[in-house]
Scaffold this active site. Sequence first.
Site, PDB file in Angstrom:
ATOM      1  N   GLY A 115      -6.114  -6.672   3.616  1.00  0.00           N
ATOM      2  CA  GLY A 115      -5.532  -8.027   3.533  1.00  0.00           C
ATOM      3  C   GLY A 115      -6.375  -8.963   2.694  1.00  0.00           C
ATOM      4  N   LYS A 171       0.818  -1.230   0.000  1.00  0.00           N
ATOM      5  CA  LYS A 171       0.000   0.000   0.000  1.00  0.00           C
ATOM      6  C   LYS A 171       0.838   1.260   0.000  1.00  0.00           C
ATOM      7  CE  LYS A 171       0.410  -1.914   4.101  1.00  0.00           C
ATOM      8  NZ  LYS A 171       0.107  -3.240   4.630  1.00  0.00           N
ATOM      9  N   LYS A 206      -4.204   3.246   3.523  1.00  0.00           N
ATOM     10  CA  LYS A 206      -5.328   2.431   3.028  1.00  0.00           C
ATOM     11  C   LYS A 206      -6.565   3.290   2.786  1.00  0.00           C
ATOM     12  CE  LYS A 206      -3.571  -1.755   5.212  1.00  0.00           C
ATOM     13  NZ  LYS A 206      -3.478  -2.468   6.485  1.00  0.00           N
TER      14      LYS A 206
HETATM   15  P1  NDP Z   1       8.283  -9.263   4.741  1.00  0.00           P
HETATM   16  O1  NDP Z   1       9.278  -8.343   5.356  1.00  0.00           O
HETATM   17  O2  NDP Z   1       7.902 -10.495   5.473  1.00  0.00           O
HETATM   18  O3  NDP Z   1       8.775  -9.705   3.288  1.00  0.00           O
HETATM   19  C1  NDP Z   1       9.397  -8.854   2.378  1.00  0.00           C
HETATM   20  C2  NDP Z   1      10.498  -9.654   1.678  1.00  0.00           C
HETATM   21  O4  NDP Z   1      11.017  -8.876   0.612  1.00  0.00           O
HETATM   22  C3  NDP Z   1      11.643 -10.009   2.620  1.00  0.00           C
HETATM   23  O5  NDP Z   1      12.065 -11.329   2.401  1.00  0.00           O
HETATM   24  C4  NDP Z   1      12.697  -8.986   2.211  1.00  0.00           C
HETATM   25  O6  NDP Z   1      14.008  -9.425   2.456  1.00  0.00           O
HETATM   26  C5  NDP Z   1      12.439  -8.869   0.730  1.00  0.00           C
HETATM   27  N1  NDP Z   1      12.964  -7.623   0.174  1.00  0.00           N
HETATM   28  C6  NDP Z   1      12.925  -6.398   0.711  1.00  0.00           C
HETATM   29  N2  NDP Z   1      13.521  -5.521  -0.104  1.00  0.00           N
HETATM   30  C7  NDP Z   1      13.965  -6.209  -1.173  1.00  0.00           C
HETATM   31  C8  NDP Z   1      14.694  -5.865  -2.349  1.00  0.00           C
HETATM   32  N3  NDP Z   1      15.085  -4.622  -2.578  1.00  0.00           N
HETATM   33  N4  NDP Z   1      14.982  -6.841  -3.247  1.00  0.00           N
HETATM   34  C9  NDP Z   1      14.602  -8.111  -3.019  1.00  0.00           C
HETATM   35  N5  NDP Z   1      13.921  -8.503  -1.906  1.00  0.00           N
HETATM   36  C10 NDP Z   1      13.606  -7.564  -1.004  1.00  0.00           C
HETATM   37  O7  NDP Z   1       6.995  -8.373   4.428  1.00  0.00           O
HETATM   38  P2  NDP Z   1       5.504  -8.883   4.246  1.00  0.00           P
HETATM   39  O8  NDP Z   1       5.474 -10.086   3.381  1.00  0.00           O
HETATM   40  O9  NDP Z   1       4.818  -8.896   5.566  1.00  0.00           O
HETATM   41  O10 NDP Z   1       4.870  -7.633   3.464  1.00  0.00           O
HETATM   42  C11 NDP Z   1       5.164  -7.394   2.120  1.00  0.00           C
HETATM   43  C12 NDP Z   1       4.282  -6.265   1.610  1.00  0.00           C
HETATM   44  O11 NDP Z   1       2.909  -6.650   1.747  1.00  0.00           O
HETATM   45  C13 NDP Z   1       4.415  -4.969   2.389  1.00  0.00           C
HETATM   46  O12 NDP Z   1       4.230  -3.897   1.508  1.00  0.00           O
HETATM   47  C14 NDP Z   1       3.256  -5.015   3.390  1.00  0.00           C
HETATM   48  O13 NDP Z   1       2.806  -3.727   3.778  1.00  0.00           O
HETATM   49  C15 NDP Z   1       2.206  -5.705   2.554  1.00  0.00           C
HETATM   50  N6  NDP Z   1       1.184  -6.402   3.296  1.00  0.00           N
HETATM   51  C16 NDP Z   1       1.536  -7.272   4.305  1.00  0.00           C
HETATM   52  C17 NDP Z   1       0.573  -7.974   4.968  1.00  0.00           C
HETATM   53  C18 NDP Z   1       0.900  -8.925   6.067  1.00  0.00           C
HETATM   54  O14 NDP Z   1      -0.027  -9.444   6.703  1.00  0.00           O
HETATM   55  N7  NDP Z   1       2.168  -9.206   6.345  1.00  0.00           N
HETATM   56  C19 NDP Z   1      -0.852  -7.809   4.657  1.00  0.00           C
HETATM   57  C20 NDP Z   1      -1.122  -6.889   3.549  1.00  0.00           C
HETATM   58  C21 NDP Z   1      -0.125  -6.221   2.920  1.00  0.00           C
HETATM   59  P3  NDP Z   1      14.662  -9.110   3.906  1.00  0.00           P
HETATM   60  O15 NDP Z   1      13.792  -9.780   4.918  1.00  0.00           O
HETATM   61  O16 NDP Z   1      16.009  -9.698   3.813  1.00  0.00           O
HETATM   62  O17 NDP Z   1      14.645  -7.625   4.067  1.00  0.00           O
HETATM   63  N1  HSE Z   2       0.636  -4.214   8.872  1.00  0.00           N
HETATM   64  C1  HSE Z   2      -0.609  -4.320   8.202  1.00  0.00           C
HETATM   65  C2  HSE Z   2      -1.706  -4.511   9.198  1.00  0.00           C
HETATM   66  C3  HSE Z   2      -0.579  -5.472   7.226  1.00  0.00           C
HETATM   67  O1  HSE Z   2      -1.404  -4.845  10.343  1.00  0.00           O
HETATM   68  O2  HSE Z   2      -2.873  -4.292   8.857  1.00  0.00           O
HETATM   69  C4  HSE Z   2      -1.807  -5.564   6.376  1.00  0.00           C
HETATM   70  O3  HSE Z   2      -1.885  -4.492   5.485  1.00  0.00           O
END
Ligand code: NDP
Ligand code: HSE
Length: 346
Positions: free
Chosen positions: A129, A100, A200
């Site tokens: 989500g 987002k 959001k």
């Molecule tokens: P995480 O931190 O778990 O995963 C992100 C991954 O991307 C990590 O493995 C990270 O590596 C990698 N990464 C970061 N920067 C780079 C880069 N430049 N090149 C390659 N890989 C990279 O995050 P989430 O999965 O929780 O969230 C991802 C997105 O989804 C975010 O924008 C979040 O706001 C959104 N989101 C998350 C939700 C949730 O419930 N978790 C729900 C809805 C949306 P490293 O760990 O080594 O930094």
């Molecule tokens: N950090 C966010 C939340 C993830 O807690 O709602 C989902 O967008």
Amino acid sequence: MTDIALLGFGTVGSGVAEVIDDRREYIKKRLGDEVRVKYILDLRDFPGSRYESRIVHDYGIILNDPDVRVVAEMMGGVHPAADFSRAALEAGKSVVTSNKAVVADCGAELLELARKRGVRYLFEASVGGGIPVVRPMTDDLAENEITKISGILNGTTNFILSKMESEGASFPDALAEAQRLGYAEADPTADVEGYDAARKILILAALAWGKLFPLEAVETLGIRSLTRADVEAAASEGYRVKLVATAEKLANGKIALSVSPRRVPSGTVLASTDGVFNAVRITGSVTGDVLFYGRGAGKLPTAGAVVSDIIDALERKSFAPPALFWGKGTASDVSSAGDLYLSVLD
Ligand code: NDP
Ligand code: HSE
């Protein structure tokens, strides 16, 4: 075989790989072709993972592979995620995202770029989500003039408030658990201070009124200074305290945007929305109130929303009605929401 690539193999990205594997047969039947995750870009290597052989560290490999039709970005942060999304669209690949921060910052530009290139830019997972709300707003509620949107749009803070209220948990302990469960942002300040919910509500407001406002347009207050006494005082008067985001079109045509802890009357759906669940109430001129409820964060619910966008992008390769494009919201379009801290939500 249709190839796609994942950017980011964290909570959401690893969930997307799993959902695509688990739903392989259905997806094949629905699209008439198998979808294969050909590459996964991440900073780490994931030795021992069944996806290890697909991990790459050079984005150029994905960008320059003409077989990759969809890029799913789940890295988080604005840079380089926005630059990678822009480059994929320029290369004629559809982009879907859960990010987002990118949608709220650059969504207008990326939607326009997708239209020019005849591909899609989709972001169902960026709000709520696992709750379908972006596509319903663009498709199913299209006949409505939207007058108001209010909801609980952050799973982490709702989880923290619920734990503090029902179990007497401390703020740091509840936040640590939300982080362990994969709900929180990499920097949870965005959750706790209300900026995640603000992004959001900006996306929902853009879907409703066609203008993307800057983050500063949302009067944003988080839950950091809330006390147990605030929560107990509200409970004694028949309210529950929730972090509520609102967007309203006022009679003068201006938009008021806010995120604030509010007192919500007990017994309503919003007041009963606990833990990681989110709820969004959208008021339309034709349908009246419509409520969306479900898991607002977490690996599989969010991954499911991303996969629904991947299917959509592959099914409707270019779908660009003019109403999907956003102009720039300016200060003159915005009206103050006023001081809403702990005020009653009607
Ligand atoms: P995480 O931190 O778990 O995963 C992100 C991954 O991307 C990590 O493995 C990270 O590596 C990698 N990464 C970061 N920067 C780079 C880069 N430049 N090149 C390659 N890989 C990279 O995050 P989430 O999965 O929780 O969230 C991802 C997105 O989804 C975010 O924008 C979040 O706001 C959104 N989101 C998350 C939700 C949730 O419930 N978790 C729900 C809805 C949306 P490293 O760990 O080594 O930094
Ligand atoms: N950090 C966010 C939340 C993830 O807690 O709602 C989902 O967008």
